[in-house]
Motif scaffolding. Sequence first.
Motif, PDB file in Angstrom:
ATOM      1  N   GLN A  77       0.833  -1.213   0.000  1.00  0.00           N
ATOM      2  CA  GLN A  77       0.000   0.000   0.000  1.00  0.00           C
ATOM      3  C   GLN A  77       0.862   1.257   0.000  1.00  0.00           C
ATOM      4  N   GLN A  78       1.934   1.212   0.773  1.00  0.00           N
ATOM      5  CA  GLN A  78       2.846   2.351   0.817  1.00  0.00           C
ATOM      6  C   GLN A  78       3.480   2.585  -0.557  1.00  0.00           C
ATOM      7  N   GLN A  81       0.930   4.217  -2.860  1.00  0.00           N
ATOM      8  CA  GLN A  81       0.701   5.621  -2.514  1.00  0.00           C
ATOM      9  C   GLN A  81       1.836   6.520  -2.976  1.00  0.00           C
TER      10      GLN A  81
END
Length: 83
Positions: A77-78, A81
């Motif tokens: 997810q990081q 993003q």
Amino acid sequence: MTVRFELYSTWGCHLCEQAEQMLVDAGLAGQYQVLDIVDHEQLFEQYRVLIPVVACRHSKATLGWPFDQAQLMAWLQQQVQEQ
């Protein structure tokens, strides 16, 4: 699909097999490439005692073992993003 991640691995590594299954479970089938570090001198020198390692092609960030599914998902997810 675009290959966005790499899994640094080697033949016969049960931890690498677990890491690959985690990538599949995360819905990344077709979005990663498995690289056997034995075939790449630089990768072998860098990761031989650290595999499995997941690498993001875009950010160059890596996630080394040990990790579980939740840690992998948070790391993925990081990476998304940051793109």
